[in-house]
Design a protein around this motif. Structure first.
Motif, short mmCIF file in Angstrom:
data_model
loop_
_atom_site.label_atom_id
_atom_site.label_comp_id
_atom_site.label_asym_id
_atom_site.label_seq_id
_atom_site.Cartn_x
_atom_site.Cartn_y
_atom_site.Cartn_z
N SER A 97 7.92 1.69 5.31
CA SER A 97 6.79 1.60 4.39
C SER A 97 5.58 2.38 4.93
CB SER A 97 6.43 0.13 4.17
OG SER A 97 5.28 0.02 3.38
N TYR A 98 5.30 2.21 6.21
CA TYR A 98 4.14 2.86 6.82
C TYR A 98 4.30 4.39 6.80
CZ TYR A 98 0.08 3.06 9.92
OH TYR A 98 -1.16 3.29 10.46
N THR B 137 3.88 5.84 3.36
CA THR B 137 2.46 5.93 2.99
C THR B 137 1.83 7.15 3.66
OG1 THR B 137 2.28 3.55 2.68
CG2 THR B 137 0.23 4.75 3.08
N ARG C 179 2.92 10.24 1.86
CA ARG C 179 2.21 10.37 0.58
C ARG C 179 0.78 10.86 0.79
NH1 ARG C 179 -1.02 6.74 -1.33
NH2 ARG C 179 -0.08 4.99 -0.23
N ASP D 223 -4.63 0.50 8.73
CA ASP D 223 -4.39 0.87 7.34
C ASP D 223 -4.71 2.36 7.17
OD1 ASP D 223 -5.88 1.31 4.52
OD2 ASP D 223 -4.25 -0.15 4.30
N GLU E 286 -5.40 4.28 4.64
CA GLU E 286 -6.54 4.61 3.77
C GLU E 286 -7.86 4.30 4.46
OE1 GLU E 286 -5.96 2.99 -0.14
OE2 GLU E 286 -4.06 4.07 -0.38
#
Length: 173
Positions: A50-51, A54, A57, A150, A152
């Protein structure tokens, strides 16, 4: 006590092979802002999946901010290639074959397998921002798969750091 790289000091040297061919050398990096080294556990880790997806992306967003990310594991070439294919990684460079000695030099925690599908030994996560002069700017080291920065929020923080010329912290001896 685990010896770790120190903010403001030269980062340890690092050379890894890349999925898809070639190699990546920290000494050769010339980012506008930072090289971002993201050490991950390996193919067996769903949190890493998942990390890294991200990060993949957001690769263009990091590039716009002058950040060159790379994901690195102790996985073999075949396991790293499988993770890139299964996870749909298209933009994030993925390095493999990190040695346990190099993982320890970076202050990463080492774990042993507790279930099928895990390698006998692997590093736990860590994320490092390395300044263009190759000094350590930021470090986050985890002993578990969760609790990573995180992406973002990290990207926003990098923008703020650049705008305010904020120095690395954690340098006091």
């Amino acid at each position: 006590m685990i010896d770790r790289p120190t903010p403001g000091q030269p980062a340890p040297d690092l050379n890894v092979d890349l999925v898809g061919g070639g190699s990546w050398k920290l000494a050769d990096r010339t980012p506008d802002a930072f090289s971002m080294l993201v050490f991950y556990r390996g193919l067996h880790c769903p949190v890493c999946r998942s990390y890294n997806r991200t990060l993949d992306r957001m690769a263009g967003d990091f590039a716009e901010a002058g950040v060159e990310p790379i994901a690195i594991s102790m996985d073999t070439q075949s396991r790293a290639t499988e993770s890139v294919e299964e996870w749909g990684i298209e933009h994030l460079p993925v390095g493999y074959g990190l040695s346990e000695d190099d993982a320890r030099t970076w202050g990463l925690y080492i774990s042993t397998a507790i279930k099928d599908g895990e390698p006998a030994r692997f590093s736990e996560p860590g994320l490092f921002l390395i300044s263009p002069d190759r000094s350590l700017f930021y470090a986050a080291v985890n002993s578990m798969p969760w609790g990573r920065p995180d992406p973002e929020e990290l990207l926003k923080a990098i923008g703020w750091v650049k705008e305010h010329d904020y120095p690395s912290r954690g340098r006091a001896s």
